[in-house]
Design a protein around this motif. Structure first.
Motif, PDB file in Angstrom:
ATOM      1  N   UNK A 172       0.849  -1.188   0.000  1.00  0.00           N
ATOM      2  CA  UNK A 172       0.000   0.000   0.000  1.00  0.00           C
ATOM      3  C   UNK A 172       0.886   1.239   0.000  1.00  0.00           C
ATOM      4  N   UNK A 173       0.272   2.393  -0.283  1.00  0.00           N
ATOM      5  CA  UNK A 173       0.997   3.648  -0.203  1.00  0.00           C
ATOM      6  C   UNK A 173       1.627   4.121  -1.498  1.00  0.00           C
ATOM      7  N   UNK A 174       1.361   3.450  -2.634  1.00  0.00           N
ATOM      8  CA  UNK A 174       1.887   3.933  -3.907  1.00  0.00           C
ATOM      9  C   UNK A 174       1.104   5.163  -4.358  1.00  0.00           C
ATOM     10  N   UNK A 175       1.783   6.148  -4.968  1.00  0.00           N
ATOM     11  CA  UNK A 175       1.069   7.333  -5.463  1.00  0.00           C
ATOM     12  C   UNK A 175       0.042   6.962  -6.532  1.00  0.00           C
ATOM     13  N   UNK A 176      -1.143   7.569  -6.428  1.00  0.00           N
ATOM     14  CA  UNK A 176      -2.202   7.401  -7.407  1.00  0.00           C
ATOM     15  C   UNK A 176      -2.438   8.758  -8.067  1.00  0.00           C
ATOM     16  N   UNK A 177      -2.550   8.756  -9.403  1.00  0.00           N
ATOM     17  CA  UNK A 177      -2.609  10.004 -10.163  1.00  0.00           C
ATOM     18  C   UNK A 177      -3.940  10.120 -10.914  1.00  0.00           C
ATOM     19  N   UNK A 178      -4.385  11.366 -11.074  1.00  0.00           N
ATOM     20  CA  UNK A 178      -5.552  11.618 -11.917  1.00  0.00           C
ATOM     21  C   UNK A 178      -5.190  11.313 -13.361  1.00  0.00           C
ATOM     22  N   UNK A 179      -6.061  10.636 -14.075  1.00  0.00           N
ATOM     23  CA  UNK A 179      -5.735  10.207 -15.434  1.00  0.00           C
ATOM     24  C   UNK A 179      -6.032  11.280 -16.475  1.00  0.00           C
ATOM     25  N   UNK A 236      -6.135  10.068   0.967  1.00  0.00           N
ATOM     26  CA  UNK A 236      -6.337  11.063  -0.070  1.00  0.00           C
ATOM     27  C   UNK A 236      -5.170  12.048  -0.050  1.00  0.00           C
ATOM     28  N   UNK A 237      -5.077  12.905  -1.062  1.00  0.00           N
ATOM     29  CA  UNK A 237      -4.110  14.003  -1.034  1.00  0.00           C
ATOM     30  C   UNK A 237      -4.354  14.843   0.216  1.00  0.00           C
ATOM     31  N   UNK A 238      -3.306  15.494   0.776  1.00  0.00           N
ATOM     32  CA  UNK A 238      -3.434  16.151   2.098  1.00  0.00           C
ATOM     33  C   UNK A 238      -4.614  17.106   2.219  1.00  0.00           C
ATOM     34  N   UNK A 239      -4.859  17.957   1.208  1.00  0.00           N
ATOM     35  CA  UNK A 239      -5.956  18.926   1.332  1.00  0.00           C
ATOM     36  C   UNK A 239      -7.306  18.224   1.293  1.00  0.00           C
ATOM     37  N   UNK A 240      -7.393  17.131   0.534  1.00  0.00           N
ATOM     38  CA  UNK A 240      -8.644  16.363   0.489  1.00  0.00           C
ATOM     39  C   UNK A 240      -8.829  15.608   1.800  1.00  0.00           C
ATOM     40  N   UNK A 241      -7.756  15.059   2.314  1.00  0.00           N
ATOM     41  CA  UNK A 241      -7.795  14.329   3.578  1.00  0.00           C
ATOM     42  C   UNK A 241      -8.283  15.241   4.707  1.00  0.00           C
ATOM     43  N   UNK A 283      -5.535  18.460 -12.204  1.00  0.00           N
ATOM     44  CA  UNK A 283      -4.835  18.407 -13.477  1.00  0.00           C
ATOM     45  C   UNK A 283      -4.399  16.969 -13.757  1.00  0.00           C
ATOM     46  N   UNK A 284      -4.277  16.659 -15.024  1.00  0.00           N
ATOM     47  CA  UNK A 284      -3.809  15.343 -15.438  1.00  0.00           C
ATOM     48  C   UNK A 284      -2.453  15.043 -14.814  1.00  0.00           C
ATOM     49  N   UNK A 285      -2.319  13.831 -14.293  1.00  0.00           N
ATOM     50  CA  UNK A 285      -1.087  13.338 -13.645  1.00  0.00           C
ATOM     51  C   UNK A 285      -0.799  14.014 -12.296  1.00  0.00           C
ATOM     52  N   UNK A 286      -1.794  14.691 -11.737  1.00  0.00           N
ATOM     53  CA  UNK A 286      -1.646  15.223 -10.382  1.00  0.00           C
ATOM     54  C   UNK A 286      -1.852  14.095  -9.382  1.00  0.00           C
ATOM     55  N   UNK A 287      -1.003  14.012  -8.363  1.00  0.00           N
ATOM     56  CA  UNK A 287      -1.161  12.971  -7.340  1.00  0.00           C
ATOM     57  C   UNK A 287      -2.388  13.286  -6.498  1.00  0.00           C
ATOM     58  N   UNK A 288      -3.307  12.323  -6.419  1.00  0.00           N
ATOM     59  CA  UNK A 288      -4.574  12.549  -5.728  1.00  0.00           C
ATOM     60  C   UNK A 288      -4.746  11.680  -4.493  1.00  0.00           C
ATOM     61  N   UNK A 289      -3.944  10.623  -4.364  1.00  0.00           N
ATOM     62  CA  UNK A 289      -4.160   9.681  -3.266  1.00  0.00           C
ATOM     63  C   UNK A 289      -2.991   8.707  -3.204  1.00  0.00           C
ATOM     64  N   UNK A 290      -3.095   7.800  -2.227  1.00  0.00           N
ATOM     65  CA  UNK A 290      -2.184   6.663  -2.131  1.00  0.00           C
ATOM     66  C   UNK A 290      -2.989   5.375  -2.197  1.00  0.00           C
ATOM     67  N   UNK A 291      -2.444   4.379  -2.869  1.00  0.00           N
ATOM     68  CA  UNK A 291      -3.141   3.098  -3.015  1.00  0.00           C
ATOM     69  C   UNK A 291      -3.229   2.400  -1.665  1.00  0.00           C
ATOM     70  N   UNK A 292      -4.273   1.562  -1.523  1.00  0.00           N
ATOM     71  CA  UNK A 292      -4.477   0.922  -0.223  1.00  0.00           C
ATOM     72  C   UNK A 292      -5.148  -0.429  -0.325  1.00  0.00           C
TER      73      UNK A 292
END
Length: 577
Positions: A68-75, A112-117, A144-153
């Motif tokens: 877990x914890x891999x960066x997840x990006x907006x497509x 989630x990304x810090x501001x979303x969290x 934006x495309x390729x913006x990190x939005x979360x971490x996998x879990x």
């Protein structure tokens, strides 16, 4: 002069080849609207429309290297439109709307990304609920495309670390096949076929002179699949063909699902389907898409090549017999099944059947009632009332009911509501009579689904009223009533003898013996405290938060856990943090 001209021609060819490659890459980049949601090789453990329990898989499952914890990006560009936190389902999930009319879904996330969290946590405390489903303004979290939005879990109903990824039609919310959107996934492996099942579809039908379904193993040679020993199978009456198959992707051994199936009889197309989108309200039709009673008996999923009238999935094309095969006496029919995955990899199975009449004795239906798939159906006696609304059944069938004595710890006899091998599309209403139940136990009564062999059971809900318990049930089977008077259990994992043994969190293991955990409330110094709940591990966790609670002091914790029959356990402790 000749050498110079030859060199010039060679040079021009190289320039043209270079321009062709660059142009092709530019076109490919322009066509590739979506980028990959993780920046590791995309290896899949689950495919779109893969066969699952009571539903089709609505996306793809991307392996995350077992962690877990891999960066997840907006497509793609867009905005976060929905945020869900749930102990079940997709767990922590993000939904992003895109300008092209699609919504992408990212499930089973760790964070989630810090501001979303931070936003989610504020909402959880405001609503005093761990479980939350937020519709978000398009102006709040532009992406934006390729913006990190979360971490996998591995949150929610996940069986292991991975990223569940979907593409939906924003307007209809129907999931679309992500494998049609040019993600960097490698697949040159054709579906594998393991066996076929021939099914008699009427009382007068037979397969190999018996009135029951029969499976046949498969071998592969000459580039196609065939029945082992290549028999010509004698059959009579209406017969259905079903196939057991899995698909596989490069780099993984996970069993996935096919995308398209075609059956031809003597070169004529009899039945086809292709699954590239579906509506969530139709997903349970999977129980008519497969041979359900065979799945219940052997856990093998055979895909049908015939259509039941109560199956409303709009994915099928078939001839006038709805895919049923009925050869005449001594007629040889050559069957061809073509299975295809989303990348066009194809497998073919060929075999033959022969019409061979045999009189099959018809089973007695004296103790049954004819139920119709296209109408409401009812059954009742002094102790049971059953209402089956229209649309619950996939086909007409003869309904049966019996009862038999139960052990003393049950408050009713065993009611055998037909049998579990007939699936239901919609829940049906079941009422059981309770002859004598003490007033203080009436709110504790629970309808249970019983395994008549082992007498094990699990809760099916229910509400007591005027001597009856009533509940919606989603499966036929054996039902009875017990009472639930035992409260949930709470086992502290981070506190011992009023001392904290973990520095950053408080954890408990909670469980309930029957009706299930309904509410969890933690109060820290009299204020509501967020406890995250993971039913898989039966654990709840509170992470210390110096923004909401004063630390460096002695605290009073009160934890209350209730089940669905209002049985409650309270745990209290004092500790320094």
């Amino acid at each position: 002069m000749y050498k110079f001209a030859n060199y010039t021609i060679c040079f021009m060819k190289k320039i043209l080849l270079f321009l062709l490659i660059v142009t092709t890459n530019i076109i490919a980049a322009q066509e590739r609207y979506f980028s990959d949601p993780v920046k590791i090789p995309l290896l899949l453990s689950g495919s779109f429309a893969e066969l699952r329990s009571n539903h089709f898989h609505s996306g793809i499952d991307i392996k995350t290297q077992g962690t877990t914890g891999l960066p997840v990006y907006a497509v793609a560009d867009g905005y976060i439109s929905r945020i869900v936190v749930s102990p079940t389902g997709y767990g922590r999930a993000l939904y992003i709307n895109h300008p092209n009319g699609t919504t992408t879904v990212y499930g089973h996330l760790l964070k989630f990304a810090p501001e979303v969290e931070e936003y989610v946590k504020d909402q959880q405390y405001e609503k005093k609920s761990f479980r939350i489903d937020l519709q978000v303004s398009e102006f709040l979290f532009p992406i934006k495309k390729d913006e990190e939005i979360a971490q996998s879990g591995n949150s929610g109903s996940s069986g292991g670390p991975h990223l569940h990824f979907e593409i939906r039609d924003t307007k209809s919310e129907e999931p679309l096949n992500p494998l049609n959107f040019n993600f960097q996934i490698t697949d040159d492996i054709a579906p594998k076929i393991f066996s076929i099942l021939l099914v008699p579809l009427s009382d007068k039908s037979h397969v190999n002179y018996t009135g029951v379904a029969k499976s046949y193993p498969i071998v592969f040679y000459d580039g196609k699949y065939h029945l082992k020993d290549n028999p010509t199978i004698p059959v009579w009456g209406d017969i259905g063909v079903a196939v057991q198959s899995n698909d596989y992707f490069n780099g993984t051994y996970n069993k996935c699902g096919i995308n398209r199936l075609r059956m031809a009889v003597n070169g004529e197309n009899f039945f086809t389907f292709q699954l590239n989108r579906f509506a969530f309200e139709n997903s349970r039709y999977i129980n008519s898409h497969i041979v359900y009673d065979e799945y219940m008996a052997s856990k093998r999923r055979f895909i049908k090549t015939w259509h039941e009238p109560g199956n409303k999935l709009p994915i099928y094309n078939y001839n006038g017999t709805q895919g049923k095969i009925s050869p005449q006496q001594d007629e040889i029919q050559k069957i061809e099944l073509e299975l295809q995955d989303s990348y066009g990899n194809t497998s073919i199975l060929q075999f033959s059947i022969r019409g061979a009449f045999k009189n099959i004795p018809v089973k007695s239906t004296e103790e049954t009632t004819a139920f119709k798939f296209n109408s409401d159906n009812y059954f009742e006696n002094n102790n049971v009332k059953i209402t089956i609304p229209r649309g619950s059944l996939y086909n007409n069938f003869n309904f049966s009911y019996t009862s038999n004595p139960s052990p003393d710890h049950f408050y009713t006899e065993f009611h055998n509501i037909h049998n579990k091998n007939i699936p239901l599309q919609k829940s049906i209403n079941l009422k059981l009579k309770l002859d004598s139940l003490a007033p203080h136990l009436q709110t504790k009564a629970v309808l249970v689904n019983v395994d008549p062999t082992t007498e094990d059971y699990y809760a099916a809900g229910g509400t007591y009223k005027n001597g009856w318990i009533e509940s919606k049930i989603s499966a036929f089977g054996t039902y009875a009533v017990v009472v639930d008077t035992l409260p949930p259990t709470i086992v502290p994992l981070s506190i011992k003898d009023n001392a904290l043994i973990e520095s950053s969190r408080i954890r408990f293991e909670i469980d309930d013996n029957l009706s299930g955990v309904e509410t969890i409330e933690g109060l820290l110094d009299g204020k509501w405290a967020l406890f995250e709940y993971d039913p898989k591990s039966k654990k709840i966790t509170h992470y210390f938060d110096d923004k909401r609670f004063e630390l460096n002091k002695r605290h009073i914790l009160k934890l209350s856990v209730s089940d669905f029959r209002d049985n409650k356990t309270v745990y209290e402790a004092n500790f320094w943090k």
